[in-house]
Structure formats: C-alpha cells, structure tokens
Design a protein around this motif. Structure first.
Motif, PDB file in Angstrom:
ATOM      1  N   ASN A   1       0.817  -1.211   0.000  1.00 61.57           N
ATOM      2  CA  ASN A   1       0.000   0.000   0.000  1.00 61.57           C
ATOM      3  C   ASN A   1       0.853   1.265   0.000  1.00 61.57           C
ATOM      4  OD1 ASN A   1      -2.474  -1.499   0.177  1.00 61.57           O
ATOM      5  ND2 ASN A   1      -2.004  -1.860   2.339  1.00 61.57           N
ATOM      6  N   PHE A   2       2.047   1.169  -0.598  1.00 61.70           N
ATOM      7  CA  PHE A   2       2.962   2.312  -0.536  1.00 61.70           C
ATOM      8  C   PHE A   2       2.379   3.564  -1.168  1.00 61.70           C
ATOM      9  CE2 PHE A   2       3.987   0.377  -4.624  1.00 61.70           C
ATOM     10  CZ  PHE A   2       4.160   1.465  -5.464  1.00 61.70           C
ATOM     11  N   GLU A   3       1.479   3.382  -2.162  1.00 63.35           N
ATOM     12  CA  GLU A   3       0.909   4.571  -2.820  1.00 63.35           C
ATOM     13  C   GLU A   3       0.015   5.369  -1.868  1.00 63.35           C
ATOM     14  OE1 GLU A   3       0.098   1.866  -6.335  1.00 63.35           O
ATOM     15  OE2 GLU A   3      -0.150   3.835  -7.254  1.00 63.35           O
ATOM     16  N   GLN A   4      -0.560   4.685  -0.864  1.00 60.10           N
ATOM     17  CA  GLN A   4      -1.350   5.394   0.152  1.00 60.10           C
ATOM     18  C   GLN A   4      -0.450   5.927   1.266  1.00 60.10           C
ATOM     19  OE1 GLN A   4      -2.812   2.159  -1.017  1.00 60.10           O
ATOM     20  NE2 GLN A   4      -3.699   3.611  -2.458  1.00 60.10           N
ATOM     21  N   ASN A   5       0.609   5.188   1.567  1.00 60.37           N
ATOM     22  CA  ASN A   5       1.393   5.464   2.777  1.00 60.37           C
ATOM     23  C   ASN A   5       2.628   6.332   2.549  1.00 60.37           C
ATOM     24  OD1 ASN A   5      -0.399   3.872   4.225  1.00 60.37           O
ATOM     25  ND2 ASN A   5       0.791   2.002   3.898  1.00 60.37           N
ATOM     26  N   ARG A   6       2.945   6.600   1.274  1.00 62.21           N
ATOM     27  CA  ARG A   6       4.134   7.402   0.982  1.00 62.21           C
ATOM     28  C   ARG A   6       3.786   8.506  -0.014  1.00 62.21           C
ATOM     29  NH1 ARG A   6       9.590   4.260   1.026  1.00 62.21           N
ATOM     30  NH2 ARG A   6       9.214   2.505   2.420  1.00 62.21           N
ATOM     31  N   ASP A   7       4.670   9.467  -0.166  1.00 61.14           N
ATOM     32  CA  ASP A   7       4.507  10.547  -1.142  1.00 61.14           C
ATOM     33  C   ASP A   7       5.630  10.473  -2.165  1.00 61.14           C
ATOM     34  OD1 ASP A   7       2.285  11.790   0.150  1.00 61.14           O
ATOM     35  OD2 ASP A   7       3.687  12.588   1.645  1.00 61.14           O
ATOM     36  N   VAL A   8       5.292  10.897  -3.398  1.00 62.45           N
ATOM     37  CA  VAL A   8       6.313  11.016  -4.432  1.00 62.45           C
ATOM     38  C   VAL A   8       7.178  12.234  -4.104  1.00 62.45           C
ATOM     39  CG1 VAL A   8       6.759  11.443  -6.874  1.00 62.45           C
ATOM     40  CG2 VAL A   8       4.888   9.919  -6.198  1.00 62.45           C
ATOM     41  N   VAL A   9       8.485  12.004  -3.950  1.00 65.22           N
ATOM     42  CA  VAL A   9       9.377  13.093  -3.553  1.00 65.22           C
ATOM     43  C   VAL A   9      10.322  13.521  -4.666  1.00 65.22           C
ATOM     44  CG1 VAL A   9       9.259  12.581  -1.092  1.00 65.22           C
ATOM     45  CG2 VAL A   9      11.020  11.471  -2.490  1.00 65.22           C
ATOM     46  N   GLU A  10      10.495  12.668  -5.676  1.00 63.72           N
ATOM     47  CA  GLU A  10      11.349  13.050  -6.804  1.00 63.72           C
ATOM     48  C   GLU A  10      11.099  12.118  -7.976  1.00 63.72           C
ATOM     49  OE1 GLU A  10      15.673  11.213  -5.858  1.00 63.72           O
ATOM     50  OE2 GLU A  10      14.922  12.529  -4.285  1.00 63.72           O
ATOM     51  N   GLN A  11      11.709  12.457  -9.112  1.00 64.07           N
ATOM     52  CA  GLN A  11      11.677  11.616 -10.300  1.00 64.07           C
ATOM     53  C   GLN A  11      13.082  11.073 -10.527  1.00 64.07           C
ATOM     54  OE1 GLN A  11       8.735  11.208 -12.428  1.00 64.07           O
ATOM     55  NE2 GLN A  11       7.910  11.969 -10.497  1.00 64.07           N
ATOM     56  N   HIS A  12      13.119   9.834 -11.047  1.00 62.17           N
ATOM     57  CA  HIS A  12      14.410   9.253 -11.408  1.00 62.17           C
ATOM     58  C   HIS A  12      14.257   8.536 -12.740  1.00 62.17           C
ATOM     59  CE1 HIS A  12      17.489   5.884 -11.184  1.00 62.17           C
ATOM     60  NE2 HIS A  12      18.194   6.998 -11.253  1.00 62.17           N
ATOM     61  N   ASP A  13      14.948   8.989 -13.750  1.00 66.12           N
ATOM     62  CA  ASP A  13      14.970   8.280 -15.025  1.00 66.12           C
ATOM     63  C   ASP A  13      13.555   8.002 -15.542  1.00 66.12           C
ATOM     64  OD1 ASP A  13      16.260   7.190 -17.153  1.00 66.12           O
ATOM     65  OD2 ASP A  13      16.855   5.332 -16.168  1.00 66.12           O
ATOM     66  N   GLY A  14      12.653   8.977 -15.369  1.00 67.85           N
ATOM     67  CA  GLY A  14      11.309   8.858 -15.915  1.00 67.85           C
ATOM     68  C   GLY A  14      10.282   8.183 -15.032  1.00 67.85           C
ATOM     69  N   HIS A  15      10.667   7.756 -13.818  1.00 65.80           N
ATOM     70  CA  HIS A  15       9.680   7.157 -12.911  1.00 65.80           C
ATOM     71  C   HIS A  15       9.687   7.862 -11.557  1.00 65.80           C
ATOM     72  CE1 HIS A  15      13.333   4.519 -12.586  1.00 65.80           C
ATOM     73  NE2 HIS A  15      13.186   4.852 -11.329  1.00 65.80           N
ATOM     74  N   ASP A  16       8.607   7.597 -10.802  1.00 65.48           N
ATOM     75  CA  ASP A  16       8.447   8.217  -9.494  1.00 65.48           C
ATOM     76  C   ASP A  16       9.362   7.571  -8.452  1.00 65.48           C
ATOM     77  OD1 ASP A  16       6.413   9.885 -10.407  1.00 65.48           O
ATOM     78  OD2 ASP A  16       4.824   8.503  -9.804  1.00 65.48           O
ATOM     79  N   VAL A  17       9.756   8.382  -7.470  1.00 58.78           N
ATOM     80  CA  VAL A  17      10.438   7.890  -6.272  1.00 58.78           C
ATOM     81  C   VAL A  17       9.568   8.269  -5.073  1.00 58.78           C
ATOM     82  CG1 VAL A  17      12.513   7.946  -4.841  1.00 58.78           C
ATOM     83  CG2 VAL A  17      12.701   8.170  -7.333  1.00 58.78           C
TER      84      VAL A  17
END
Ligand code: SF4
Ligand code: F3S
Ligand code: ZN
Length: 103
Positions: free
Chosen positions: A5-21
């Motif tokens: 459930n990381f999409e609920q429990n975490r926030d996107v903080v940066e991009q790396h090589d075209g994908h979310d971190v």
C-alpha cells in the motif's frame, strides 16, 4: 517486505529516469521506493539480481547506490512501462523488495 500500500502510505518526492520515487529519501542510507507499476523498495533490495536476470522484457537496470547499508547497486525499474505482468520478479526476489500491480 515492500509495503503493498505504498501509494497510500508514501509521497512522491522526486523523479528518477522517468519514474516516481516514493519517499522518504535521505541519501545515502534511505533511498525510498522506485517505480509505481513495477515498484522496487531500494531500502530492502540486497542486489540479488534474480529480477534483472529473469524479467523477460528487461524492465530492470542496475543503478549505483554507494554507501547504502544493504547493497551498493539496486535493480531500478527503468522500463516499467514494458512490464507484461508475469509476476516472475515478485516471485524470485528473496527479500520481497518488488511489488507489481497488474492491470
Ligand atoms: Fe518483468 Fe514480469 Fe516483473 Fe513485469 S512482472 S517487471 S515483466 S519480471
Ligand atoms: Fe534486488 Fe530482489 Fe532484484 S534483492 S536485485 S529486487 S531480486
Ligand atoms: Zn529509479
């Protein structure tokens, strides 16, 4: 294991090589989760390499992560859009660092 459930429990903080971190990120010790459809928890990955070897469509590429406590390279889901949802990587990772959401 990676939080399914990381999409609920975490926030996107940066991009790396075209994908979310998904954070938190505090380099070099804390690297977060890379990717969304194919997500790899860099803080769990021990660079076993089974995912890199077994993925039939070469989703993963090694990236250098010097001074991370678990391993100094990680399997990055650089080509996650190519994923065919075979789930092989999820099954072979010895530390359950990968989450794939089919569909
Ligand atoms: Fe590759 Fe299959 Fe994993 Fe997708 S689910 S990244 S195609 S091994
Ligand atoms: Fe890492 Fe698991 Fe792949 S340990 S290199 S994500 S098989
Ligand atoms: Zn990445």
């Amino acid at each position: 294991a990676i939080d399914p459930n990381f999409e609920q429990n975490r926030d996107v903080v940066e991009q790396h090589d075209g994908h979310d971190v998904w954070g938190p990120v505090d380099e070099p010790e804390e690297l977060g989760i890379h990717g969304t459809h194919v997500a790899v928890d860099f803080d769990i990955c021990i660079a076993d390499g089974a995912c890199v070897e077994d993925c039939p469509v070469d989703v993963f590429e090694w990236v250098d992560t010097p001074d991370h406590p678990e391993s100094e390279i990680k399997a990055d889901p650089a080509n996650e859009s190519q994923c065919i949802d075979c789930m092989l990587c999820v099954d072979v990772c010895p530390v359950d660092a990968i989450d794939v959401d089919p569909g």
